[in-house]
Structures are given as C-alpha cells and as structure tokens.
Write a protein that holds these residues in place. Structure first.
Motif, PDB file in Angstrom:
ATOM      1  N   VAL A   6       0.843  -1.210   0.000  1.00  0.00           N
ATOM      2  CA  VAL A   6       0.000   0.000   0.000  1.00  0.00           C
ATOM      3  C   VAL A   6       0.865   1.241   0.000  1.00  0.00           C
ATOM      4  O   VAL A   6       0.600   2.212  -0.738  1.00  0.00           O
ATOM      5  CB  VAL A   6      -0.938  -0.036   1.227  1.00  0.00           C
ATOM      6  N   ARG A   7       1.914   1.272   0.827  1.00  0.00           N
ATOM      7  CA  ARG A   7       2.786   2.441   0.889  1.00  0.00           C
ATOM      8  C   ARG A   7       3.498   2.662  -0.440  1.00  0.00           C
ATOM      9  O   ARG A   7       3.644   3.795  -0.911  1.00  0.00           O
ATOM     10  CB  ARG A   7       3.797   2.276   2.020  1.00  0.00           C
ATOM     11  N   LEU A   8       3.983   1.558  -1.036  1.00  0.00           N
ATOM     12  CA  LEU A   8       4.654   1.694  -2.330  1.00  0.00           C
ATOM     13  C   LEU A   8       3.706   2.221  -3.399  1.00  0.00           C
ATOM     14  O   LEU A   8       4.066   3.102  -4.196  1.00  0.00           O
ATOM     15  CB  LEU A   8       5.238   0.342  -2.744  1.00  0.00           C
ATOM     16  N   ALA A   9       2.489   1.676  -3.402  1.00  0.00           N
ATOM     17  CA  ALA A   9       1.509   2.148  -4.392  1.00  0.00           C
ATOM     18  C   ALA A   9       1.171   3.619  -4.164  1.00  0.00           C
ATOM     19  O   ALA A   9       1.088   4.422  -5.125  1.00  0.00           O
ATOM     20  CB  ALA A   9       0.254   1.295  -4.304  1.00  0.00           C
ATOM     21  N   ALA A  10       1.010   4.010  -2.889  1.00  0.00           N
ATOM     22  CA  ALA A  10       0.704   5.406  -2.583  1.00  0.00           C
ATOM     23  C   ALA A  10       1.861   6.301  -2.997  1.00  0.00           C
ATOM     24  O   ALA A  10       1.655   7.421  -3.530  1.00  0.00           O
ATOM     25  CB  ALA A  10       0.416   5.552  -1.090  1.00  0.00           C
ATOM     26  N   PRO A  49      10.062  17.640  -1.989  1.00  0.00           N
ATOM     27  CA  PRO A  49       8.955  16.945  -1.312  1.00  0.00           C
ATOM     28  C   PRO A  49       8.908  15.447  -1.636  1.00  0.00           C
ATOM     29  O   PRO A  49       8.578  14.625  -0.776  1.00  0.00           O
ATOM     30  CB  PRO A  49       7.714  17.664  -1.826  1.00  0.00           C
ATOM     31  N   LEU A  50       9.246  15.123  -2.904  1.00  0.00           N
ATOM     32  CA  LEU A  50       9.263  13.702  -3.290  1.00  0.00           C
ATOM     33  C   LEU A  50      10.314  12.940  -2.496  1.00  0.00           C
ATOM     34  O   LEU A  50      10.075  11.812  -2.027  1.00  0.00           O
ATOM     35  CB  LEU A  50       9.533  13.554  -4.786  1.00  0.00           C
ATOM     36  N   ALA A  51      11.472  13.554  -2.332  1.00  0.00           N
ATOM     37  CA  ALA A  51      12.541  12.900  -1.568  1.00  0.00           C
ATOM     38  C   ALA A  51      12.114  12.679  -0.118  1.00  0.00           C
ATOM     39  O   ALA A  51      12.373  11.622   0.470  1.00  0.00           O
ATOM     40  CB  ALA A  51      13.810  13.743  -1.623  1.00  0.00           C
ATOM     41  N   PHE A  52      11.428  13.672   0.449  1.00  0.00           N
ATOM     42  CA  PHE A  52      10.964  13.545   1.820  1.00  0.00           C
ATOM     43  C   PHE A  52       9.938  12.420   1.948  1.00  0.00           C
ATOM     44  O   PHE A  52       9.986  11.623   2.892  1.00  0.00           O
ATOM     45  CB  PHE A  52      10.376  14.894   2.271  1.00  0.00           C
ATOM     46  N   TRP A  54       9.534   9.778  -0.048  1.00  0.00           N
ATOM     47  CA  TRP A  54      10.149   8.474  -0.229  1.00  0.00           C
ATOM     48  C   TRP A  54      11.078   8.105   0.933  1.00  0.00           C
ATOM     49  O   TRP A  54      11.269   6.922   1.248  1.00  0.00           O
ATOM     50  CB  TRP A  54      10.918   8.415  -1.546  1.00  0.00           C
ATOM     51  N   PHE A  55      11.611   9.142   1.592  1.00  0.00           N
ATOM     52  CA  PHE A  55      12.403   8.858   2.804  1.00  0.00           C
ATOM     53  C   PHE A  55      11.514   8.259   3.898  1.00  0.00           C
ATOM     54  O   PHE A  55      11.899   7.299   4.568  1.00  0.00           O
ATOM     55  CB  PHE A  55      13.057  10.158   3.289  1.00  0.00           C
ATOM     56  N   ILE A  56      10.322   8.835   4.052  1.00  0.00           N
ATOM     57  CA  ILE A  56       9.381   8.304   5.050  1.00  0.00           C
ATOM     58  C   ILE A  56       8.949   6.888   4.685  1.00  0.00           C
ATOM     59  O   ILE A  56       8.883   5.987   5.543  1.00  0.00           O
ATOM     60  CB  ILE A  56       8.165   9.239   5.179  1.00  0.00           C
ATOM     61  N   ILE A  57       8.640   6.673   3.387  1.00  0.00           N
ATOM     62  CA  ILE A  57       8.232   5.337   2.936  1.00  0.00           C
ATOM     63  C   ILE A  57       9.352   4.325   3.193  1.00  0.00           C
ATOM     64  O   ILE A  57       9.118   3.213   3.693  1.00  0.00           O
ATOM     65  CB  ILE A  57       7.845   5.364   1.450  1.00  0.00           C
ATOM     66  N   ALA A  58      10.600   4.729   2.881  1.00  0.00           N
ATOM     67  CA  ALA A  58      11.742   3.825   3.096  1.00  0.00           C
ATOM     68  C   ALA A  58      11.928   3.529   4.574  1.00  0.00           C
ATOM     69  O   ALA A  58      12.291   2.409   4.959  1.00  0.00           O
ATOM     70  CB  ALA A  58      13.007   4.443   2.505  1.00  0.00           C
ATOM     71  N   TYR A  59      11.672   4.535   5.418  1.00  0.00           N
ATOM     72  CA  TYR A  59      11.814   4.338   6.869  1.00  0.00           C
ATOM     73  C   TYR A  59      10.853   3.265   7.366  1.00  0.00           C
ATOM     74  O   TYR A  59      11.240   2.343   8.094  1.00  0.00           O
ATOM     75  CB  TYR A  59      11.558   5.672   7.577  1.00  0.00           C
ATOM     76  N   PHE A  60       9.588   3.369   6.954  1.00  0.00           N
ATOM     77  CA  PHE A  60       8.607   2.363   7.367  1.00  0.00           C
ATOM     78  C   PHE A  60       8.905   1.002   6.741  1.00  0.00           C
ATOM     79  O   PHE A  60       8.725  -0.048   7.380  1.00  0.00           O
ATOM     80  CB  PHE A  60       7.195   2.826   7.012  1.00  0.00           C
ATOM     81  N   GLN A  61       9.370   0.997   5.479  1.00  0.00           N
ATOM     82  CA  GLN A  61       9.722  -0.261   4.823  1.00  0.00           C
ATOM     83  C   GLN A  61      10.865  -0.963   5.561  1.00  0.00           C
ATOM     84  O   GLN A  61      10.834  -2.174   5.780  1.00  0.00           O
ATOM     85  CB  GLN A  61      10.125   0.001   3.369  1.00  0.00           C
TER      86      GLN A  61
END
Length: 255
Positions: A6-10, A49-52, A54-61
């Motif tokens: 879900v996070r990746l798709a979002a 903003p995109l980097a931020f 994806w940083f959050i997504i990577a953190y949760f991943q």
C-alpha cells in the motif's frame, strides 16, 4: 494486500501526480526562454517533497523488514532450541543404552548362605558376564560369630580373580550347631567389593541369611545320597558276581 505494498503504491501515485502537477505549473508560468539556473531551482523545489515522502516510505519499509528479520531470527532460535532439546534427548537415550549395556556385560559378584541339610556354607559367585578382580567380602556380624572358627571358610572372603560363573564356597557351621542356638537363623549384612578388567570399581551391600527353626529336624541329604549310591553299587556288584558265577559254571561243565 500488505502495508508495504500500500505504501509503495501510494508513493508511486503521489510521485506521478506530483510530477504531472509540476509539469503543468511549469508550462503555465513560463512564456519565453528560461535560464538553466531557474530550471534547476524549480526542479530542486519540486523534487524535495518527493525525496521527503520516499524517505518516510523507506523508513517504514525498513522497519517492517527489520521486524520480519527479527521474527525470522526468533523462529530460527526456537528451531535451534528444539534441535538442541532433541539432541539432548538422543544423548540421554544413548547414555541410558550405554549404561544398560554396561550393566549387562559387567561382573556381578553375590554372596549367600546355602545348606545341604547338614552343613551351612558361605557361597560367593560371579553371576555376571565379565571377570571380577580383587574380590573382597565382608560380613556383619562376622562369620566367626555365626559359626565355628574351626571350619575353613576364609577362602571365600578374598579372591584375586573370579571368571564368569565361578563359585567359591566354604563351610561356616552345621545345622545342628545353629539349631542349638537361641536364634538358629543366620542373618547378616554382606558387603562385596571388586572391580572389572577396565578398573571400574563396584561395592554392594545387602542382607543375606538362612532361615532355620528349632523344631526343624533335618535329614542329612548327603548321607541319604551316599546310602543310595552304595545300594546301587552293591546291586551292580551282585549282578557282576552273578555273571562271573555263571561263566565259571559254564567253563566247569565244558571240562
């Protein structure tokens, strides 16, 4: 669908929409030639903003990946613990089997009292499957207090070598002597010490005895056996004498 998916798709949807929005804004606000520095500033501002995100997504991943690794390690630890328990059980079973085998092939020297109706003997026998070395037998009370010291029974108290099945006996006293005592029965504690060919030592203590009663009148078995043998011998002798007599008569008749 997992949270990771879900996070990746979002993230992909957000990135697509954001880039599309950035392109629309760029083409709408620009009407002529633009300097490269301006383009760079605009791209940097839109990409930040995109980097931020994806940083959050990577953190949760990464957090979920660490959680899965932790669970996998926990399962692996449980499996290893289970394997260790199985190996421990197998080792215990092997030890029990080795102990049972050792007990099966060990020497086993026992002491007892026996009577033939007239005499009382102290008997020491190796009932085990291996030879016994340096055998020593102690009685409490001692045999001197049970029987008559005139009899030679001390040979049973010490044996340097007893192969399997070897039996040693010595006369301690007579039933007549014991029946005259206040307590006719023989009761004592035997302690048997010995070792096997590998040097392993054994020491066992137990009660041994022989029950006799004052009203008990024992027929000497050895005497009755001797009388029977003598009777059989006399019968055989008479038969042989009869045959010799018949042979002598035949010879005389021929002459």
């Amino acid at each position: 669908m997992t949270r990771s998916s879900v996070r990746l798709a979002a993230g992909v949807i957000f990135t697509t929409v954001w880039l599309g929005l950035a392109a629309v804004i760029w083409f709408n606000i620009q009407s002529g030639p633009v300097k490269l520095s301006v383009v760079g500033d605009y791209v940097a501002g839109m990409v930040a903003p995109l980097a931020f995100v994806w940083f959050i997504i990577a953190y949760f991943q990464q957090g979920e990946e660490l959680k899965r690794n932790t669970e996998a390690l926990s399962k692996q630890q449980k499996e290893m613990q289970y394997q260790a328990e199985l190996l421990g059980d197998q080792a215990s079973a092997l030890r029990h089997a080795a102990d049972a085998l050792t007990e099966h092939v060990r020497p086993y020297v026992v002491a007892s009292f026996e009577t033939d109706g007239v005499s009382i003997h102290a008997v020491v026998k190796n009932c085990g499957a291996r030879a016994a070395l340096n055998v020593e037998v102690e009685f409490d009370p001692e045999l001197d207090k049970i029987g008559d010291s005139r009899f030679e029974y001390r040979n049973v108290l010490q044996q340097s070598f007893m192969p399997p099945g070897r039996e040693v006996r010595g006369m301690v006293t007579t039933t007549v002597y014991r029946l005259d005592q206040e307590e006719p029965s023989v009761r004592t504690i035997a302690t048997v010490s010995y070792k096997d060919a590998d040097g392993k030592k054994y020491r066992e203590s137990y009660s041994v005895g022989l029950t006799l009663m004052k009203h008990q009148m024992m027929q000497p078995k050895s005497v009755s056996t001797l009388l029977n043998e003598m009777s059989k011998t006399l019968k055989e002798t008479n038969k042989q004498l009869g045959k010799l007599h018949d042979a002598a008569m035949n010879l005389n008749g021929k002459h």
